[in-house]
Design a protein around this motif. Structure first.
Motif, PDB file in Angstrom:
ATOM      1  N   GLN A   1     -10.864   3.216   3.887  1.00  0.00           N
ATOM      2  CA  GLN A   1     -11.637   2.221   3.140  1.00  0.00           C
ATOM      3  C   GLN A   1     -11.045   1.972   1.761  1.00  0.00           C
ATOM      4  OE1 GLN A   1     -16.000   2.803   3.302  1.00  0.00           O
ATOM      5  NE2 GLN A   1     -15.619   4.200   4.992  1.00  0.00           N
TER       6      GLN A   1
ATOM      7  N   HIS B   1     -13.154 -12.705  -5.578  1.00  0.00           N
ATOM      8  CA  HIS B   1     -11.999 -13.495  -5.994  1.00  0.00           C
ATOM      9  C   HIS B   1     -12.275 -14.988  -6.134  1.00  0.00           C
ATOM     10  CE1 HIS B   1      -9.700  -9.965  -5.784  1.00  0.00           C
ATOM     11  NE2 HIS B   1      -9.570  -9.903  -4.495  1.00  0.00           N
TER      12      HIS B   1
ATOM     13  N   ALA C   1      -8.288  -0.319   2.208  1.00  0.00           N
ATOM     14  CA  ALA C   1      -8.814  -1.665   2.445  1.00  0.00           C
ATOM     15  C   ALA C   1      -9.163  -2.332   1.121  1.00  0.00           C
ATOM     16  CB  ALA C   1     -10.037  -1.599   3.359  1.00  0.00           C
ATOM     17  N   LEU C   2      -9.780  -1.590   0.214  1.00  0.00           N
ATOM     18  CA  LEU C   2     -10.106  -2.153  -1.104  1.00  0.00           C
ATOM     19  C   LEU C   2      -8.832  -2.590  -1.808  1.00  0.00           C
ATOM     20  CD1 LEU C   2     -12.751   0.306  -2.609  1.00  0.00           C
ATOM     21  CD2 LEU C   2     -13.076  -2.102  -2.071  1.00  0.00           C
ATOM     22  N   THR C   3      -7.855  -1.699  -1.848  1.00  0.00           N
ATOM     23  CA  THR C   3      -6.600  -2.014  -2.522  1.00  0.00           C
ATOM     24  C   THR C   3      -5.968  -3.247  -1.906  1.00  0.00           C
ATOM     25  OG1 THR C   3      -6.322   0.354  -2.774  1.00  0.00           O
ATOM     26  CG2 THR C   3      -4.441  -1.016  -3.330  1.00  0.00           C
TER      27      THR C   3
ATOM     28  N   ARG D   1     -11.964   0.593 -10.601  1.00  0.00           N
ATOM     29  CA  ARG D   1     -13.004  -0.297 -11.115  1.00  0.00           C
ATOM     30  C   ARG D   1     -14.175  -0.352 -10.153  1.00  0.00           C
ATOM     31  NH1 ARG D   1     -14.791  -5.600 -10.635  1.00  0.00           N
ATOM     32  NH2 ARG D   1     -13.281  -6.150  -9.049  1.00  0.00           N
ATOM     33  N   PHE D   2     -13.835  -0.370  -8.871  1.00  0.00           N
ATOM     34  CA  PHE D   2     -14.855  -0.598  -7.857  1.00  0.00           C
ATOM     35  C   PHE D   2     -15.746   0.625  -7.664  1.00  0.00           C
ATOM     36  CE2 PHE D   2     -16.472  -2.009  -3.784  1.00  0.00           C
ATOM     37  CZ  PHE D   2     -16.524  -3.377  -3.983  1.00  0.00           C
TER      38      PHE D   2
ATOM     39  N   ALA E   1     -11.705  -0.308   9.021  1.00  0.00           N
ATOM     40  CA  ALA E   1     -11.830   0.091   7.616  1.00  0.00           C
ATOM     41  C   ALA E   1     -12.844  -0.747   6.852  1.00  0.00           C
ATOM     42  CB  ALA E   1     -10.457   0.068   6.916  1.00  0.00           C
ATOM     43  N   LEU E   2     -13.993  -1.005   7.467  1.00  0.00           N
ATOM     44  CA  LEU E   2     -15.084  -1.656   6.723  1.00  0.00           C
ATOM     45  C   LEU E   2     -15.682  -0.637   5.756  1.00  0.00           C
ATOM     46  CD1 LEU E   2     -17.094  -3.675   9.395  1.00  0.00           C
ATOM     47  CD2 LEU E   2     -15.112  -4.374   8.076  1.00  0.00           C
ATOM     48  N   LEU E   3     -16.200  -1.122   4.626  1.00  0.00           N
ATOM     49  CA  LEU E   3     -16.875  -0.222   3.692  1.00  0.00           C
ATOM     50  C   LEU E   3     -18.226   0.150   4.286  1.00  0.00           C
ATOM     51  CD1 LEU E   3     -16.160  -1.880   0.254  1.00  0.00           C
ATOM     52  CD2 LEU E   3     -14.724  -0.404   1.639  1.00  0.00           C
TER      53      LEU E   3
ATOM     54  N   MET F   1      -7.365  -5.680  -0.558  1.00  0.00           N
ATOM     55  CA  MET F   1      -8.060  -6.905  -0.969  1.00  0.00           C
ATOM     56  C   MET F   1      -7.854  -7.202  -2.449  1.00  0.00           C
ATOM     57  SD  MET F   1     -11.696  -6.850   1.039  1.00  0.00           S
ATOM     58  CE  MET F   1     -11.987  -5.114   1.189  1.00  0.00           C
ATOM     59  N   GLY F   2      -7.014  -6.412  -3.111  1.00  0.00           N
ATOM     60  CA  GLY F   2      -6.777  -6.637  -4.536  1.00  0.00           C
ATOM     61  C   GLY F   2      -7.906  -6.121  -5.409  1.00  0.00           C
ATOM     62  N   LEU F   3      -8.725  -5.213  -4.867  1.00  0.00           N
ATOM     63  CA  LEU F   3      -9.811  -4.635  -5.655  1.00  0.00           C
ATOM     64  C   LEU F   3      -9.415  -3.210  -6.036  1.00  0.00           C
ATOM     65  CD1 LEU F   3     -12.744  -5.783  -3.369  1.00  0.00           C
ATOM     66  CD2 LEU F   3     -11.811  -6.915  -5.373  1.00  0.00           C
ATOM     67  N   GLU F   4      -9.424  -2.934  -7.320  1.00  0.00           N
ATOM     68  CA  GLU F   4      -8.977  -1.618  -7.780  1.00  0.00           C
ATOM     69  C   GLU F   4     -10.060  -0.584  -7.480  1.00  0.00           C
ATOM     70  OE1 GLU F   4      -9.637  -4.199  -9.686  1.00  0.00           O
ATOM     71  OE2 GLU F   4      -7.824  -4.892 -10.719  1.00  0.00           O
TER      72      GLU F   4
ATOM     73  N   LEU G   1       0.831  -1.208   0.000  1.00  0.00           N
ATOM     74  CA  LEU G   1       0.000   0.000   0.000  1.00  0.00           C
ATOM     75  C   LEU G   1       0.869   1.262   0.000  1.00  0.00           C
ATOM     76  CD1 LEU G   1      -2.681  -1.082   2.620  1.00  0.00           C
ATOM     77  CD2 LEU G   1      -2.965  -0.950   0.152  1.00  0.00           C
TER      78      LEU G   1
ATOM     79  N   ASN H   1      -1.749  -6.965  -7.419  1.00  0.00           N
ATOM     80  CA  ASN H   1      -3.067  -7.429  -7.000  1.00  0.00           C
ATOM     81  C   ASN H   1      -3.176  -8.948  -6.992  1.00  0.00           C
ATOM     82  OD1 ASN H   1      -4.357  -5.088  -6.324  1.00  0.00           O
ATOM     83  ND2 ASN H   1      -5.031  -4.653  -8.394  1.00  0.00           N
TER      84      ASN H   1
ATOM     85  N   ARG I   1     -19.096  -3.434 -12.722  1.00  0.00           N
ATOM     86  CA  ARG I   1     -20.023  -3.945 -11.709  1.00  0.00           C
ATOM     87  C   ARG I   1     -21.412  -3.424 -12.056  1.00  0.00           C
ATOM     88  NH1 ARG I   1     -18.634  -1.556  -6.654  1.00  0.00           N
ATOM     89  NH2 ARG I   1     -19.607  -3.291  -5.545  1.00  0.00           N
TER      90      ARG I   1
ATOM     91  N   ARG J   1      -1.418 -10.025  -3.880  1.00  0.00           N
ATOM     92  CA  ARG J   1      -2.136  -9.574  -2.691  1.00  0.00           C
ATOM     93  C   ARG J   1      -3.244 -10.520  -2.260  1.00  0.00           C
ATOM     94  NH1 ARG J   1      -2.676  -3.804  -4.422  1.00  0.00           N
ATOM     95  NH2 ARG J   1      -1.060  -2.665  -3.320  1.00  0.00           N
ATOM     96  N   ARG J   2      -3.725 -11.332  -3.199  1.00  0.00           N
ATOM     97  CA  ARG J   2      -4.821 -12.230  -2.819  1.00  0.00           C
ATOM     98  C   ARG J   2      -4.393 -13.240  -1.766  1.00  0.00           C
ATOM     99  NH1 ARG J   2      -7.978 -13.317  -8.482  1.00  0.00           N
ATOM    100  NH2 ARG J   2      -8.023 -11.113  -9.059  1.00  0.00           N
TER     101      ARG J   2
ATOM    102  N   PHE K   1      -7.140  -4.118   9.458  1.00  0.00           N
ATOM    103  CA  PHE K   1      -6.754  -2.733   9.734  1.00  0.00           C
ATOM    104  C   PHE K   1      -6.924  -2.359  11.201  1.00  0.00           C
ATOM    105  CE2 PHE K   1      -6.930  -2.637   5.243  1.00  0.00           C
ATOM    106  CZ  PHE K   1      -6.126  -1.577   4.848  1.00  0.00           C
TER     107      PHE K   1
ATOM    108  N   ARG L   1     -13.040 -10.278   8.158  1.00  0.00           N
ATOM    109  CA  ARG L   1     -12.834 -10.059   6.726  1.00  0.00           C
ATOM    110  C   ARG L   1     -11.417 -10.469   6.308  1.00  0.00           C
ATOM    111  NH1 ARG L   1     -13.310  -4.022   4.534  1.00  0.00           N
ATOM    112  NH2 ARG L   1     -11.395  -3.821   5.736  1.00  0.00           N
TER     113      ARG L   1
END
Ligand SMILES: Nc1ncnc2c1ncn2[C@@H]1O[C@H](COP(=O)(O)OP(=O)(O)OP(=O)(O)O)[C@@H](O)[C@H]1O
Ligand SMILES: [Mg+2]
Lengths: 251, 258
Positions: B126, A110, B129-131, B139-140, A92-94, B133-136, A54, A78, B38, A81-82, A88, A154
């Motif tokens: 957040q 994924h 956090a997306l990054t 795109r997201f 940092a939840l959405l 998780m490998g989510l761009e 990051l 990416n 999406r 990263r999987r 966090f 998560r």
């Protein structure tokens, strides 16, 4: 010799004029739980961000397995990263998704798992941190400690090879702290995964850590097993573990 | 020297900003091209950003059409050219005011919402956090908003055109006694199908500006709640300026001297 999952090699990083890390090196051993300790603001979270790609260092290298991720294009990163996930410090939840959807997100994106299968895995993960009943809640309806546990769920839901936990137990009650510590150890044992844990909670560090690294003034000044660290003759380490105000660490 | 220094810095900042927006546009375009979209989120955004903007677009365009008609009708009748009022209203609405006012109103409502939402996601980690998780994030978050704008802004513009002309017709009828038949006949003569299409081309460009400036402002937010406020204000100001400038450029290119 155990394999190295992640490695910082002579990393330096600064924010503006402020030097955070200075020629810092650290190896994360496969299958072990490595705890990082250090003063607040020392740069512990920054180390996790570097390992997860990051942040990119100003100098030095960061390796995940044999890949140098410092100059790796985002798309390639990416993929790697999987297998790594970061829990966090502040969850940092959405906030546009429910707790359940948040935990399901990495699986949804994924894997090709069916919705029912995902729901079951997510419920299991939430239950393992005592949050089974919050599946349909929005993050804004949870307390700080509950959010933190949802973030934890998560991070572990995809069973990653390497999990980076940023203060997973800070601010939690003793029972949940025990539960979380236990979960970290259990996951490692079950999946032979690797964990890096930042913690200020010496009790749980002594309970779970295979190795302890202490960060001070931008570099790792002590590294070893729990016993080695506890009996270290380094006055900095001793003062930190004792939590004493007198000693070489300036306050 | 100080002045030169400042000019230099401002130029660098401007170029950096333009570069950032261009990169974001390129990334978004690349995801769209590869159909990495999406869909459900895009439809949600169409609703939030588009459908919920209908009422303010209708209100602003209604009164705009009415005021053009009010100003032109009374005078036109005095000069005995009342039959041209319909043309004037339709011409102004379809070619200029419909696309532009819709864009400005939507920039205020939607551009700010995009910047504020993404900006607060930045300061609460957040996006990281997306990054992680490998989510761009592009795109997201950005692509669904950009697509929603590309679909909804032209539709809103058509709404605005119609409502503005209808409002103008009503005022022409009540204040200058210009019959609706004569109004419509004049309107049809003044504008053709291609004028409407060109107006919609403008709205596509404005859609890109609103979505990308909002998203870019949001993504470059620094420093807590105050930063989110700054990013949001910046999104509105910058996108409105860009809409005005590009509107002129587009009119020049699309309509030339005609
Ligand atoms: N985005 C940023 N901009 C400027 N400075 C930053 C930024 N992020 C972190 N810092 C600085 O870097 C230093 C290290 O931050 P970091 O979050 O890694 O500390 P930490 O060791 O995790 O602290 P804590 O135990 O309190 O969580 C801090 O002193 C902080 O002020
Ligand atoms: Mg931290």
């Amino acid at each position: 010799m155990a394999a190295i999952v992640a490695r910082l090699d002579g990393v330096s990083l600064q924010y503006g004029e402020r030097v955070i890390l200075r020629n810092c090196s650290l190896d994360i051993v496969e299958g072990a739980i490595t705890c990082i300790i250090g003063l607040s603001g020392a740069g512990k979270s920054t180390i996790l961000r570097l390992i997860d790609g990051l942040r990119r260092p100003d100098a030095g290298h960061v390796y995940l397995r044999e890949h140098d991720i410092c100059h790796m294009p985002e798309r390639e990163l990416n993929e790697i990263r999987r297998k790594v996930s970061l829990s966090f410090q502040f969850a940092a939840l959405l906030d546009s998704l429910t707790v359940g959807e948040n935990v399901a997100l990495p699986l949804r994106e994924h894997t090709r798992l069916h919705d029912d299968a995902i729901r079951k895995i997510v419920l299991d993960a939430l239950e393992s941190v005592g949050l089974g009943s919050t599946y349909d809640n929005m993050p804004s309806e949870l307390s700080g400690g509950m959010l933190k546990r949802a973030g934890f769920a998560r991070a572990i839901v995809t069973r990653p090879e390497l999990v980076l936990y940023d203060e997973p137990t800070t601010g939690l009650d003793p029972i949940v702290t025990h539960l979380i510590t236990d979960t970290i150890v259990r996951l490692r044992n079950k999946l032979n995964g690797t964990a890096v844990v930042i913690s200020h909670d010496l009790q749980s560090i002594y309970m779970m850590a295979d190795y302890v690294a202490m960060l001070f003034e931008g570099a790792i000044i002590a590294y070893g097993t729990v016993d080695e660290i506890r009996t270290s003759s380094n006055p900095l380490v001793q003062q930190f573990l004792e939590g004493s105000e007198v000693g070489p660490i300036p306050i | 020297m100080k002045v030169l220094d400042r000019v230099g810095r401002a130029t660098i900042d401007l170029l950096e900003y333009a570069g950032g927006i261009t990169t974001l546009a390129g990334e978004s375009g690349s995801f769209m091209m590869r159909m990495r979209i999406r869909f459900i989120e895009t439809i949600n955004q169409c609703y939030f950003l588009g459908v919920q903007s209908i009422s303010i677009v209708i209100l602003t365009s209604l009164f705009t059409g009415m005021v053009i008609s009010l100003e032109s009708a009374v005078q036109a009748v005095q000069f005995g050219i009342g039959s041209l009022v319909g043309g004037a209203v339709a011409f102004a609405s379809v070619r200029e005011l419909g696309p532009m006012l819709t864009a400005v109103v939507v920039a205020g409502r939607v551009g700010s919402a995009i910047a504020a939402e993404i900006g607060s996601m930045v300061v609460t980690e957040q996006i990281e956090a997306l990054t992680s998780m490998g989510l761009e994030p592009t795109r997201f978050l950005v692509v669904p908003r950009l697509l929603a704008m590309l679909v909804m802004l032209p539709l809103l513009t058509i709404f605005a055109d119609v409502v503005s002309i209808a409002g103008g017709m009503w005022i022409a009828q009540t204040y200058a006694h210009i019959s609706s038949d004569s109004f419509i006949a004049s309107a049809r003569q003044a504008i053709g199908f291609e004028d409407i299409v060109k107006g919609l081309v403008k709205s596509l460009v404005f859609a890109v500006i609103i979505a990308l400036v909002g998203a870019y402002q949001g993504l470059s937010t620094r420093g807590g709640a105050a930063g989110v406020g700054k990013a949001t204000t910046g999104a509105v100001v910058i996108s409105i300026i860009m809409i005005f400038v590009s509107n002129f450029a587009l009119s020049f290119v699309l309509f030339g001297g005609h």
